[in-house]
Design a protein around this motif. Sequence first.
Motif, mmCIF file in Angstrom:
data_model
loop_
_atom_site.group_PDB
_atom_site.id
_atom_site.type_symbol
_atom_site.label_atom_id
_atom_site.label_comp_id
_atom_site.label_asym_id
_atom_site.label_seq_id
_atom_site.Cartn_x
_atom_site.Cartn_y
_atom_site.Cartn_z
ATOM 1 N N PRO A 286 -10.059 9.606 7.456
ATOM 2 C CA PRO A 286 -10.151 8.233 7.974
ATOM 3 C C PRO A 286 -9.921 7.196 6.878
ATOM 4 O O PRO A 286 -10.210 7.428 5.701
ATOM 5 C CB PRO A 286 -11.586 8.160 8.519
ATOM 6 C CG PRO A 286 -11.978 9.574 8.770
ATOM 7 C CD PRO A 286 -11.285 10.390 7.726
ATOM 8 N N THR A 287 -9.389 6.040 7.302
ATOM 9 C CA THR A 287 -9.079 4.948 6.378
ATOM 10 C C THR A 287 -9.750 3.674 6.880
ATOM 11 O O THR A 287 -9.821 3.443 8.095
ATOM 12 C CB THR A 287 -7.551 4.723 6.308
ATOM 13 O OG1 THR A 287 -6.917 5.965 5.998
ATOM 14 C CG2 THR A 287 -7.194 3.702 5.246
ATOM 15 N N ALA A 288 -10.228 2.852 5.957
ATOM 16 C CA ALA A 288 -10.834 1.570 6.333
ATOM 17 C C ALA A 288 -9.850 0.741 7.151
ATOM 18 O O ALA A 288 -8.667 0.670 6.824
ATOM 19 C CB ALA A 288 -11.257 0.808 5.081
ATOM 20 N N ARG A 289 -10.334 0.107 8.214
ATOM 21 C CA ARG A 289 -9.445 -0.602 9.139
ATOM 22 C C ARG A 289 -8.675 -1.730 8.469
ATOM 23 O O ARG A 289 -7.494 -1.953 8.750
ATOM 24 C CB ARG A 289 -10.261 -1.152 10.308
ATOM 25 C CG ARG A 289 -10.783 -0.070 11.246
ATOM 26 C CD ARG A 289 -11.518 -0.685 12.431
ATOM 27 N NE ARG A 289 -12.046 0.343 13.318
ATOM 28 C CZ ARG A 289 -12.747 0.083 14.417
ATOM 29 N NH1 ARG A 289 -13.015 -1.175 14.756
ATOM 30 N NH2 ARG A 289 -13.187 1.064 15.175
ATOM 31 N N TYR A 290 -9.336 -2.463 7.578
ATOM 32 C CA TYR A 290 -8.649 -3.601 6.955
ATOM 33 C C TYR A 290 -7.482 -3.134 6.082
ATOM 34 O O TYR A 290 -6.544 -3.887 5.839
ATOM 35 C CB TYR A 290 -9.643 -4.414 6.105
ATOM 36 C CG TYR A 290 -9.898 -3.859 4.724
ATOM 37 C CD1 TYR A 290 -9.114 -4.260 3.639
ATOM 38 C CD2 TYR A 290 -10.912 -2.937 4.497
ATOM 39 C CE1 TYR A 290 -9.344 -3.741 2.372
ATOM 40 C CE2 TYR A 290 -11.147 -2.428 3.248
ATOM 41 C CZ TYR A 290 -10.364 -2.827 2.180
ATOM 42 O OH TYR A 290 -10.585 -2.325 0.937
ATOM 43 N N PHE A 291 -7.537 -1.888 5.628
ATOM 44 C CA PHE A 291 -6.510 -1.349 4.740
ATOM 45 C C PHE A 291 -5.279 -0.864 5.503
ATOM 46 O O PHE A 291 -4.191 -0.750 4.933
ATOM 47 C CB PHE A 291 -7.118 -0.183 3.950
ATOM 48 C CG PHE A 291 -6.321 0.255 2.758
ATOM 49 C CD1 PHE A 291 -6.414 -0.405 1.554
ATOM 50 C CD2 PHE A 291 -5.472 1.349 2.843
ATOM 51 C CE1 PHE A 291 -5.686 0.005 0.446
ATOM 52 C CE2 PHE A 291 -4.734 1.767 1.751
ATOM 53 C CZ PHE A 291 -4.844 1.093 0.543
ATOM 54 N N LEU A 292 -5.443 -0.585 6.808
ATOM 55 C CA LEU A 292 -4.386 0.087 7.567
ATOM 56 C C LEU A 292 -3.088 -0.711 7.720
ATOM 57 O O LEU A 292 -2.014 -0.139 7.546
ATOM 58 C CB LEU A 292 -4.911 0.482 8.954
ATOM 59 C CG LEU A 292 -5.750 1.754 9.004
ATOM 60 C CD1 LEU A 292 -6.299 1.978 10.391
ATOM 61 C CD2 LEU A 292 -4.934 2.959 8.561
ATOM 62 N N PRO A 293 -3.116 -2.030 8.084
ATOM 63 C CA PRO A 293 -1.837 -2.713 8.296
ATOM 64 C C PRO A 293 -0.890 -2.623 7.107
ATOM 65 O O PRO A 293 0.275 -2.227 7.253
ATOM 66 C CB PRO A 293 -2.263 -4.160 8.589
ATOM 67 C CG PRO A 293 -3.620 -4.019 9.190
ATOM 68 C CD PRO A 293 -4.259 -2.894 8.444
ATOM 69 N N SER A 294 -1.357 -2.994 5.912
ATOM 70 C CA SER A 294 -0.496 -2.925 4.733
ATOM 71 C C SER A 294 -0.115 -1.488 4.406
ATOM 72 O O SER A 294 1.019 -1.209 4.011
ATOM 73 C CB SER A 294 -1.192 -3.564 3.529
ATOM 74 O OG SER A 294 -1.227 -4.970 3.658
ATOM 75 N N ALA A 295 -1.064 -0.559 4.571
ATOM 76 C CA ALA A 295 -0.780 0.842 4.270
ATOM 77 C C ALA A 295 0.286 1.405 5.212
ATOM 78 O O ALA A 295 1.218 2.100 4.778
ATOM 79 C CB ALA A 295 -2.061 1.667 4.372
ATOM 80 N N LEU A 296 0.175 1.101 6.499
ATOM 81 C CA LEU A 296 1.165 1.587 7.457
ATOM 82 C C LEU A 296 2.532 0.980 7.200
ATOM 83 O O LEU A 296 3.565 1.658 7.308
ATOM 84 C CB LEU A 296 0.703 1.266 8.884
ATOM 85 C CG LEU A 296 -0.486 2.089 9.399
ATOM 86 C CD1 LEU A 296 -0.997 1.518 10.723
ATOM 87 C CD2 LEU A 296 -0.115 3.558 9.561
ATOM 88 N N LEU A 297 2.564 -0.307 6.858
ATOM 89 C CA LEU A 297 3.844 -0.951 6.534
ATOM 90 C C LEU A 297 4.467 -0.324 5.293
ATOM 91 O O LEU A 297 5.685 -0.126 5.229
ATOM 92 C CB LEU A 297 3.632 -2.454 6.331
ATOM 93 C CG LEU A 297 3.329 -3.260 7.597
ATOM 94 C CD1 LEU A 297 2.922 -4.685 7.231
ATOM 95 C CD2 LEU A 297 4.534 -3.280 8.537
#
Length: 329
Positions: A286-297
């Motif tokens: 699992p990954t912290a939610r705030y980190f996901l948008p930039s990480a996915l991009l």
Amino acid sequence: MNVTGAVLPGAAGVAFVVFAVRLAREPRRLGNAVWLGVALLLIALWLLRAALHLEWLTPVLVGLLAVVAVLVALVLPAALIVNGVRMWRREGRSAGNLLSLGLGAGLVTLEALAFAPLGRWGSALVAIAVVLGGYFGFLFLSLLVYSVVYSRIGRRGGFDAIIVLGCGLDGERVPPLLAGRLERAIRLHDREPEPPLLVVSGGRGPGETVSEAEAMHAYLRDRGIPDDHIRREDRARTTEENLRFSADLLPAGARRVVAVTSSYHVFRAAVECRRLGLPFHATGAPTARYFLPSALLREFAALILHYRRTTIAACVVIVGAGVLLAIFA
């Protein structure tokens, strides 16, 4: 059903069959995500076409489309900008951490230009940018959906070895993101009747006082993993090197191998395994939610670069078609 009405479901069925065959043969292919996206898009268009024939449902659909338009045009850019600022403050000003901020600002700019009096060629350039945005948006959503599918179909147990991919340290301390990967690996290790080998992979980066492999090794020992169950790979600086160097440390005959990474990184790690000719699959923590948008991009950008020839060809076709339409319209 007339011939016209059968085209969309027929095309959707063909796309889904192609996707299913490719998935069965090799799940670690980016093309699988595209075929799944095409199938889902055709199904959505078919359902929309069928729904428009029901007069009572038309106002509901118009309302839903209006809500989607507001979400895409207003809420999405604002959310990306807010997330970008949060990443800037929490994770630093690296290019990868600013992707969501840049995308949000780009969407706001594009929407503003769409209403500006730019003349024939200016409007054509904006239209081309919108189509390019739609193309990359389709690819991103397809990849996102397929990443979820891939994470659900992988092997759940019976591993000969588990490779933990590094992702940076805080000095010599294991940060939460890396700790999540290690905890996932520990759970996989502990539930096997015959505990598999654990390979921790990662070199020493800028600002780090020890190698990632050394810090991960210490973390696993503190969590009760015996030393003889752990091997360290302390040279890798990239995902490719993580996998390639770790493969050299595996015992002969180890074929059931899983690479443990973060949830957003799973599919790219799997694609990298396939590119290197390694019979490994990947699983995520699992990954912290705030980190996901930039990480996915960031992961999306990396995958697009893997297939840059196809990406360049698609962009040339879109831009060329837009220029021709502007000339002859």
